[in-house]
Design an enzyme around this catalytic site. Structure first.
Site, PDB file in Angstrom:
ATOM      1  N   TRP A   1      12.565  -4.232   3.331  1.00 44.15           N
ATOM      2  CA  TRP A   1      13.683  -4.937   2.704  1.00 44.15           C
ATOM      3  C   TRP A   1      14.957  -4.487   3.416  1.00 44.15           C
ATOM      4  CZ3 TRP A   1      16.587  -3.183  -2.225  1.00 44.15           C
ATOM      5  CH2 TRP A   1      17.504  -4.159  -2.617  1.00 44.15           C
TER       6      TRP A   1
ATOM      7  N   TYR B 160      12.589 -11.462   1.790  1.00 38.53           N
ATOM      8  CA  TYR B 160      13.459 -10.514   2.498  1.00 38.53           C
ATOM      9  C   TYR B 160      14.118 -11.170   3.715  1.00 38.53           C
ATOM     10  CZ  TYR B 160      11.185  -6.778  -0.253  1.00 38.53           C
ATOM     11  OH  TYR B 160      10.706  -5.975  -1.263  1.00 38.53           O
TER      12      TYR B 160
ATOM     13  N   GLN C   8       3.373  -2.528  -7.397  1.00 35.26           N
ATOM     14  CA  GLN C   8       4.525  -1.938  -6.694  1.00 35.26           C
ATOM     15  C   GLN C   8       5.713  -1.901  -7.657  1.00 35.26           C
ATOM     16  OE1 GLN C   8       7.488  -3.296  -3.170  1.00 35.26           O
ATOM     17  NE2 GLN C   8       5.341  -3.301  -2.576  1.00 35.26           N
TER      18      GLN C   8
ATOM     19  N   TYR D 166       8.383   1.914  -4.821  1.00 30.10           N
ATOM     20  CA  TYR D 166       9.480   1.341  -4.004  1.00 30.10           C
ATOM     21  C   TYR D 166      10.798   2.056  -4.288  1.00 30.10           C
ATOM     22  CZ  TYR D 166      11.279  -2.167  -7.545  1.00 30.10           C
ATOM     23  OH  TYR D 166      11.818  -2.825  -8.618  1.00 30.10           O
TER      24      TYR D 166
ATOM     25  N   LEU E  28      13.582   6.629  -1.988  1.00 32.88           N
ATOM     26  CA  LEU E  28      14.716   7.465  -1.578  1.00 32.88           C
ATOM     27  C   LEU E  28      15.983   7.037  -2.314  1.00 32.88           C
ATOM     28  CD1 LEU E  28      13.982   7.708   2.271  1.00 32.88           C
ATOM     29  CD2 LEU E  28      13.725   9.519   0.552  1.00 32.88           C
TER      30      LEU E  28
HETATM   31  P1  NAP Z   1      14.774   3.404  -0.051  1.00 30.91           P
HETATM   32  O1  NAP Z   1      13.584   3.368   0.803  1.00 30.91           O
HETATM   33  O2  NAP Z   1      14.769   4.219  -1.285  1.00 30.91           O
HETATM   34  O3  NAP Z   1      16.052   3.847   0.803  1.00 30.91           O
HETATM   35  C1  NAP Z   1      16.380   3.245   2.029  1.00 30.91           C
HETATM   36  C2  NAP Z   1      17.647   3.916   2.542  1.00 30.91           C
HETATM   37  O4  NAP Z   1      17.372   5.286   2.811  1.00 30.91           O
HETATM   38  C3  NAP Z   1      18.152   3.317   3.834  1.00 30.91           C
HETATM   39  O5  NAP Z   1      19.566   3.298   3.761  1.00 30.91           O
HETATM   40  C4  NAP Z   1      17.695   4.299   4.895  1.00 30.91           C
HETATM   41  O6  NAP Z   1      18.560   4.350   6.006  1.00 30.91           O
HETATM   42  C5  NAP Z   1      17.755   5.601   4.142  1.00 30.91           C
HETATM   43  N1  NAP Z   1      16.779   6.575   4.653  1.00 30.91           N
HETATM   44  C6  NAP Z   1      15.495   6.359   5.041  1.00 30.91           C
HETATM   45  N2  NAP Z   1      14.915   7.491   5.438  1.00 30.91           N
HETATM   46  C7  NAP Z   1      15.855   8.472   5.315  1.00 30.91           C
HETATM   47  C8  NAP Z   1      15.860   9.856   5.589  1.00 30.91           C
HETATM   48  N3  NAP Z   1      14.766  10.475   6.071  1.00 30.91           N
HETATM   49  N4  NAP Z   1      17.008  10.548   5.365  1.00 30.91           N
HETATM   50  C9  NAP Z   1      18.116   9.947   4.878  1.00 30.91           C
HETATM   51  N5  NAP Z   1      18.164   8.616   4.597  1.00 30.91           N
HETATM   52  C10 NAP Z   1      17.041   7.887   4.816  1.00 30.91           C
HETATM   53  O7  NAP Z   1      15.254   1.947  -0.502  1.00 30.91           O
HETATM   54  P2  NAP Z   1      14.672   0.476  -0.526  1.00 30.91           P
HETATM   55  O8  NAP Z   1      14.799  -0.187   0.786  1.00 30.91           O
HETATM   56  O9  NAP Z   1      15.286  -0.130  -1.728  1.00 30.91           O
HETATM   57  O10 NAP Z   1      13.114   0.615  -0.885  1.00 30.91           O
HETATM   58  C11 NAP Z   1      12.118   0.749   0.089  1.00 30.91           C
HETATM   59  C12 NAP Z   1      11.233  -0.485   0.158  1.00 30.91           C
HETATM   60  O11 NAP Z   1      10.681  -0.780  -1.119  1.00 30.91           O
HETATM   61  C13 NAP Z   1      11.955  -1.772   0.533  1.00 30.91           C
HETATM   62  O12 NAP Z   1      12.274  -1.832   1.890  1.00 30.91           O
HETATM   63  C14 NAP Z   1      10.949  -2.802   0.072  1.00 30.91           C
HETATM   64  O13 NAP Z   1       9.888  -2.911   1.016  1.00 30.91           O
HETATM   65  C15 NAP Z   1      10.450  -2.177  -1.226  1.00 30.91           C
HETATM   66  N6  NAP Z   1      11.177  -2.702  -2.408  1.00 30.91           N
HETATM   67  C16 NAP Z   1      10.489  -3.521  -3.257  1.00 30.91           C
HETATM   68  C17 NAP Z   1      11.097  -4.054  -4.373  1.00 30.91           C
HETATM   69  C18 NAP Z   1      10.298  -4.929  -5.289  1.00 30.91           C
HETATM   70  O14 NAP Z   1      10.862  -5.592  -6.167  1.00 30.91           O
HETATM   71  N7  NAP Z   1       8.983  -4.978  -5.120  1.00 30.91           N
HETATM   72  C19 NAP Z   1      12.440  -3.754  -4.670  1.00 30.91           C
HETATM   73  C20 NAP Z   1      13.129  -2.897  -3.804  1.00 30.91           C
HETATM   74  C21 NAP Z   1      12.476  -2.376  -2.688  1.00 30.91           C
HETATM   75  P3  NAP Z   1      18.233   3.630   7.417  1.00 30.91           P
HETATM   76  O15 NAP Z   1      17.652   2.273   7.087  1.00 30.91           O
HETATM   77  O16 NAP Z   1      19.533   3.593   8.096  1.00 30.91           O
HETATM   78  O17 NAP Z   1      17.223   4.471   8.145  1.00 30.91           O
END
Ligand code: NAP
Length: 266
Positions: free
Chosen positions: A21, A56, A167, A195, A198
């Site tokens: 995402w 997405y 999920q 999901y 972080l």
């Molecule tokens: P997340 O994974 O909790 O956080 C992503 C953020 O953390 C980005 O800004 C990323 O930066 C940063 N990050 C990643 N690794 C890091 C590290 N080692 N140290 C510091 N910062 C770090 O947030 P999310 O994108 O909301 O959730 C992850 C995935 O869950 C989504 O991409 C999607 O596939 C899924 N999702 C699903 C739903 C649903 O309704 N099913 C809803 C939300 C999310 P950079 O990108 O700059 O590396």
């Protein structure tokens, strides 16, 4: 990398996967290449689970994933999702066909209902999901953002298949699933895919003594904590290749139960 079985299947998915995402927000060439390089690095490090959705970046996230995996399709496990406006029978079939085209694949490994929609009978949606499995476009069926009772209804609506995963949001900052959805998934052998593990990048501090003891960064500690139950896999999103590498090595050691507990209470 450590792997766990998906639901009751024999399929092994990486405990730390890659969320998509927010990838491919623009078609900017440099940004696109940087994000592909990050996914490919993750694959190299054993992260075979890739999560995207038709919703997405208006389908561009699926296109980007397709480009990233075009030379290693057999090595990855692609999870995508059908959006709530497409939950009627014909729309599910069409949405899946469109997703496979954007991904450049002949099938998706896990097809998930992105959000429940009480306005569409679950039986109708699940009939379409089963047709996709029967036709070889989908290998396993999953749901997302389903409560325990919605998951029960989804399971009852399936004739031949099982729900492999749910999920849901789960992070050190939001452990609400531990009250009901997680114990249910453990009992019923359904994978809980965490999901936003972080907290959307709002990394919270972990006591220094724990970080030093295990040689972890605060982000790694969050991923280690969220995957401490064997039914859980997590899908952090990392466009930055250094973040991807950090995430891939977040579970090389496991913390003691006492240290997990210390993290839980803050
Ligand atoms: P997340 O994974 O909790 O956080 C992503 C953020 O953390 C980005 O800004 C990323 O930066 C940063 N990050 C990643 N690794 C890091 C590290 N080692 N140290 C510091 N910062 C770090 O947030 P999310 O994108 O909301 O959730 C992850 C995935 O869950 C989504 O991409 C999607 O596939 C899924 N999702 C699903 C739903 C649903 O309704 N099913 C809803 C939300 C999310 P950079 O990108 O700059 O590396």
């Amino acid at each position: 990398m450590e792997y766990r079985k998906l639901g009751r299947t024999k399929e092994k998915v990486s405990v730390i996967g890659m969320g998509c995402w927010g990838l491919a927000l623009s078609r900017d060439g440099g940004e696109w290449a940087r994000e592909i390089a990050s996914l490919q690095r993750g694959i190299e490090l054993g992260m075979n689970l890739i999560d995207t959705a038709e919703g997405y970046s208006s389908g561009r996230s699926e296109e980007l994933v397709g480009e990233a995996v075009k030379d290693c399709r057999d090595d990855v496990f692609i999870a995508t999702k059908v959006a709530p406006p497409h939950l009627h029978y014909d729309a599910v079939i069409r949405a899946c066909q469109d997703s496979t085209k954007r991904l450049g694949v002949s099938f998706v490994d896990l097809y998930q209902i992105h959000w429940p929609d009480p306005g569409v009978p679950i039986k109708e949606t699940m009939s379409a999901m089963e047709k996709l499995v029967q036709d070889g476009l989908v290998r396993y069926i999953g749901v997302s953002n389903f409560s325990v009772s919605e998951t029960n209804d989804a399971r009852a609506a399936l004739a031949k298949n099982e729900i492999a995963s749910n999920q849901v949001e789960y992070a050190l900052t939001n452990g609400s699933v531990e009250a009901d959805i997680l114990p249910y998934c453990v009992r019923e052998k359904i994978t809980l895919m965490a999901y936003s593990p972080l907290a959307h990048g709002r990394i919270v501090p972990t006591p220094n003594d724990i970080l030093q003891k295990y040689n972890m960064t605060p982000a790694q500690a969050m991923l280690n904590w969220v995957t401490r139950n064997e039914r859980v896999v997590a899908i952090p999103k990392a466009a930055n290749i250094r973040h991807q590498e950090e995430n891939a090595s977040s579970i090389v050691v496991r913390f003691s139960a006492a240290d997990y507990e210390k993290m839980s209470v803050g």
